[in-house]
Design an enzyme around this catalytic site. Structure first.
Site, PDB file in Angstrom:
ATOM      1  N   PHE A 128      -6.471   1.993  -1.785  1.00 18.72           N
ATOM      2  CA  PHE A 128      -7.066   0.676  -1.520  1.00 18.72           C
ATOM      3  C   PHE A 128      -8.547   0.756  -1.162  1.00 18.72           C
ATOM      4  CE2 PHE A 128      -3.062  -2.005  -0.355  1.00 18.72           C
ATOM      5  CZ  PHE A 128      -2.683  -1.976  -1.679  1.00 18.72           C
ATOM      6  N   HIS A 185      -7.919  16.831   1.687  1.00 19.40           N
ATOM      7  CA  HIS A 185      -7.131  15.914   2.520  1.00 19.40           C
ATOM      8  C   HIS A 185      -6.627  16.632   3.765  1.00 19.40           C
ATOM      9  CE1 HIS A 185      -6.895  13.141  -0.974  1.00 19.40           C
ATOM     10  NE2 HIS A 185      -6.772  12.230  -0.031  1.00 19.40           N
ATOM     11  N   HIS A 186      -6.126  15.827   4.700  1.00 19.90           N
ATOM     12  CA  HIS A 186      -5.571  16.372   5.939  1.00 19.90           C
ATOM     13  C   HIS A 186      -4.345  17.240   5.671  1.00 19.90           C
ATOM     14  CE1 HIS A 186      -2.441  13.324   5.503  1.00 19.90           C
ATOM     15  NE2 HIS A 186      -3.425  12.505   5.166  1.00 19.90           N
ATOM     16  N   GLY A 230       0.823  -1.217   0.000  1.00 18.05           N
ATOM     17  CA  GLY A 230       0.000   0.000   0.000  1.00 18.05           C
ATOM     18  C   GLY A 230       0.850   1.258   0.000  1.00 18.05           C
ATOM     19  N   THR A 231       2.115   1.105   0.347  1.00 16.16           N
ATOM     20  CA  THR A 231       3.016   2.261   0.399  1.00 16.16           C
ATOM     21  C   THR A 231       3.073   2.945  -0.971  1.00 16.16           C
ATOM     22  OG1 THR A 231       4.311   1.003   1.979  1.00 16.16           O
ATOM     23  CG2 THR A 231       5.374   2.952   1.029  1.00 16.16           C
ATOM     24  N   THR A 232       3.096   4.259  -0.951  1.00 18.15           N
ATOM     25  CA  THR A 232       3.152   5.013  -2.209  1.00 18.15           C
ATOM     26  C   THR A 232       4.493   5.739  -2.324  1.00 18.15           C
ATOM     27  OG1 THR A 232       2.104   6.881  -1.104  1.00 18.15           O
ATOM     28  CG2 THR A 232       0.650   5.381  -2.300  1.00 18.15           C
ATOM     29  N   LYS A 242      -0.693  15.940   4.505  1.00 22.78           N
ATOM     30  CA  LYS A 242      -0.411  15.376   3.171  1.00 22.78           C
ATOM     31  C   LYS A 242       0.576  16.263   2.427  1.00 22.78           C
ATOM     32  CE  LYS A 242      -2.698  13.431  -0.899  1.00 22.78           C
ATOM     33  NZ  LYS A 242      -1.923  12.186  -0.903  1.00 22.78           N
ATOM     34  N   THR A 268      -5.009  10.363  -6.880  1.00 25.28           N
ATOM     35  CA  THR A 268      -6.363   9.962  -7.271  1.00 25.28           C
ATOM     36  C   THR A 268      -7.066  11.091  -8.030  1.00 25.28           C
ATOM     37  OG1 THR A 268      -6.455   8.483  -5.378  1.00 25.28           O
ATOM     38  CG2 THR A 268      -8.566   9.124  -6.344  1.00 25.28           C
TER      39      THR A 268
HETATM   40  N1  NAP Z   1      -2.658   2.432  -0.731  1.00 24.75           N
HETATM   41  C1  NAP Z   1      -3.456   3.087   0.098  1.00 24.75           C
HETATM   42  O1  NAP Z   1      -4.685   2.985   0.039  1.00 24.75           O
HETATM   43  C2  NAP Z   1      -2.843   3.939   1.167  1.00 24.75           C
HETATM   44  C3  NAP Z   1      -3.649   4.497   2.188  1.00 24.75           C
HETATM   45  C4  NAP Z   1      -3.027   5.237   3.205  1.00 24.75           C
HETATM   46  C5  NAP Z   1      -1.642   5.407   3.206  1.00 24.75           C
HETATM   47  N2  NAP Z   1      -0.896   4.875   2.183  1.00 24.75           N
HETATM   48  C6  NAP Z   1       0.564   4.959   2.161  1.00 24.75           C
HETATM   49  O2  NAP Z   1       1.070   4.019   3.116  1.00 24.75           O
HETATM   50  C7  NAP Z   1       2.327   4.457   3.618  1.00 24.75           C
HETATM   51  C8  NAP Z   1       2.291   4.439   5.149  1.00 24.75           C
HETATM   52  O3  NAP Z   1       1.348   5.373   5.618  1.00 24.75           O
HETATM   53  P1  NAP Z   1       1.155   5.636   7.186  1.00 24.75           P
HETATM   54  O4  NAP Z   1       0.177   6.744   7.295  1.00 24.75           O
HETATM   55  O5  NAP Z   1       0.886   4.365   7.913  1.00 24.75           O
HETATM   56  O6  NAP Z   1       2.636   6.162   7.576  1.00 24.75           O
HETATM   57  P2  NAP Z   1       3.323   6.242   9.001  1.00 24.75           P
HETATM   58  O7  NAP Z   1       2.297   6.385  10.068  1.00 24.75           O
HETATM   59  O8  NAP Z   1       4.392   7.256   8.890  1.00 24.75           O
HETATM   60  O9  NAP Z   1       4.004   4.787   9.186  1.00 24.75           O
HETATM   61  C9  NAP Z   1       5.141   4.363   8.480  1.00 24.75           C
HETATM   62  C10 NAP Z   1       5.709   3.154   9.175  1.00 24.75           C
HETATM   63  O10 NAP Z   1       6.775   2.619   8.374  1.00 24.75           O
HETATM   64  C11 NAP Z   1       7.748   2.152   9.279  1.00 24.75           C
HETATM   65  N3  NAP Z   1       9.053   1.912   8.664  1.00 24.75           N
HETATM   66  C12 NAP Z   1      10.033   2.783   8.303  1.00 24.75           C
HETATM   67  N4  NAP Z   1      11.088   2.113   7.806  1.00 24.75           N
HETATM   68  C13 NAP Z   1      10.775   0.785   7.867  1.00 24.75           C
HETATM   69  C14 NAP Z   1      11.434  -0.403   7.532  1.00 24.75           C
HETATM   70  N5  NAP Z   1      12.700  -0.403   7.045  1.00 24.75           N
HETATM   71  N6  NAP Z   1      10.805  -1.578   7.725  1.00 24.75           N
HETATM   72  C15 NAP Z   1       9.571  -1.633   8.243  1.00 24.75           C
HETATM   73  N7  NAP Z   1       8.869  -0.530   8.586  1.00 24.75           N
HETATM   74  C16 NAP Z   1       9.468   0.662   8.405  1.00 24.75           C
HETATM   75  C17 NAP Z   1       7.780   3.220  10.350  1.00 24.75           C
HETATM   76  O11 NAP Z   1       8.433   2.692  11.487  1.00 24.75           O
HETATM   77  P3  NAP Z   1       9.081   3.669  12.588  1.00 24.75           P
HETATM   78  O12 NAP Z   1       7.934   4.311  13.272  1.00 24.75           O
HETATM   79  O13 NAP Z   1       9.849   2.707  13.440  1.00 24.75           O
HETATM   80  O14 NAP Z   1       9.958   4.632  11.823  1.00 24.75           O
HETATM   81  C18 NAP Z   1       6.272   3.419  10.554  1.00 24.75           C
HETATM   82  O15 NAP Z   1       5.792   2.434  11.451  1.00 24.75           O
HETATM   83  C19 NAP Z   1       2.558   5.836   2.984  1.00 24.75           C
HETATM   84  O16 NAP Z   1       3.357   5.650   1.828  1.00 24.75           O
HETATM   85  C20 NAP Z   1       1.152   6.283   2.569  1.00 24.75           C
HETATM   86  O17 NAP Z   1       1.160   7.184   1.477  1.00 24.75           O
HETATM   87  C21 NAP Z   1      -1.480   4.157   1.184  1.00 24.75           C
END
Ligand code: NAP
Length: 250
Positions: free
Chosen positions: A106, A138-139, A78-80, A142, A149
């Site tokens: 997603f 958005h929040h 899901g990461t972008t 962002k 989208t």
């Molecule tokens: N596809 C979709 O529908 C959708 C929806 C929402 C968000 N997203 C995307 O999903 C991603 C994450 O969003 P989020 O809001 O959850 O971000 P977030 O709250 O900043 O969480 C990111 C996480 O990644 C972890 N991380 C960093 N390096 C890592 C590594 N080497 N191995 C494993 N984990 C690692 C961080 O850990 P630490 O805290 O230890 O640094 C943190 O737990 C973003 O790219 C966002 O754009 C996609």
């Protein structure tokens, strides 16, 4: 079915809550601390795992995918913000012959919105008084705008409306007649709304999709995990949604 979580931030935690409620087993969980440079993602650590779900960071995700592929486990990403690295990722997945689902959004509903907008634009093709536009909210955190989208929605409009030639995401003076306005609002904690409108002199048609909670993305990720568990190959989330729309069952 057991999923491993790669990334345990806002989305990772939401996927965990949704997964446990839906009867999945969850773990191991990897963060930047337990998985520096992808080193936590070993075949041994993933031995009991059916599918990995990555919501980490654009910096970490490519190495994570490579490591999961080496361990020969399917993965939902899901990461972008990493799609410019596609050429590094594709051969690794193909060589490992794993299942792989990726997508910037997603939410199931947004993919239906794409289709409704394409259909609406086709219907308005010969009705030039209906002027299309896109607005997204958005929040405040962002970083990018317009959202991927919103751009996608704008491109769908362009594809079906010959009278429009380009998207206008930053207005300087009046918008040219062949431009489509794509506007962004950034405020508060809003998880995401996309609206497509067609405005005529005396009436307006609007189609809107709102994410009320992050859970919508988490449920999409879990649906993708079920889909990819026993499949090989590369699938966009859109293809997964297509499977469900055809009655494939979530
Ligand atoms: N596809 C979709 O529908 C959708 C929806 C929402 C968000 N997203 C995307 O999903 C991603 C994450 O969003 P989020 O809001 O959850 O971000 P977030 O709250 O900043 O969480 C990111 C996480 O990644 C972890 N991380 C960093 N390096 C890592 C590594 N080497 N191995 C494993 N984990 C690692 C961080 O850990 P630490 O805290 O230890 O640094 C943190 O737990 C973003 O790219 C966002 O754009 C996609």
């Amino acid at each position: 079915m057991r999923i491993a979580l790669i990334g345990y931030g806002q989305m990772g935690r939401e996927v965990e809550r949704a997964a446990l409620e839906a009867g999945f087993q969850v773990g191991p969980v990897f963060t930047s601390r337990t998985n520096p440079e992808g080193r936590g993602l070993t075949a041994e650590a993933l031995r009991e795992v059916d599918v990995c779900v990555d919501f980490s960071t654009p910096q970490a995700v490519v190495t994570n995918i490579q490591r999961v592929a080496e361990a020969r486990k399917p993965i939902v990403v899901g990461t972008t913000g990493w799609y410019d690295r596609w050429d590094d990722v594709r051969p690794v997945i193909e060589r490992a012959e794993i299942g792989f689902v990726y997508g910037p959004n997603f939410c199931l509903g947004i993919h239906v919105l794409f289709r409704l907008v394409a259909y609406g634009a086709r219907l308005f093709r010969h009705l030039s008084e209906f002027d299309p536009y896109v607005v997204e909210w958005h929040h405040r955190r962002k970083a990018d705008h317009p959202s991927g989208t919103a751009l996608r929605l704008g491109r769908i409009l362009l594809e079906h409306l010959e009278r429009k030639t380009h998207l206008v995401t930053r207005l300087e003076g009046r918008i040219p007649p062949e431009g489509i306005s794509v506007a962004s609002v950034r405020a508060g904690a809003h998880p995401g709304t996309h609206l497509v409108g067609f405005d005529a002199p005396f009436e307006t048609l609007e189609i809107m999709h709102t994410v009320r909670h992050r859970r919508a993305f988490a449920l999409g990720a879990l649906a993708a995990a079920r889909f990819v568990k026993d499949r090989r190959g590369i699938f966009s989330f859109e293809e997964v949604v297509e499977h469900f729309l055809q009655g494939g069952g979530i």
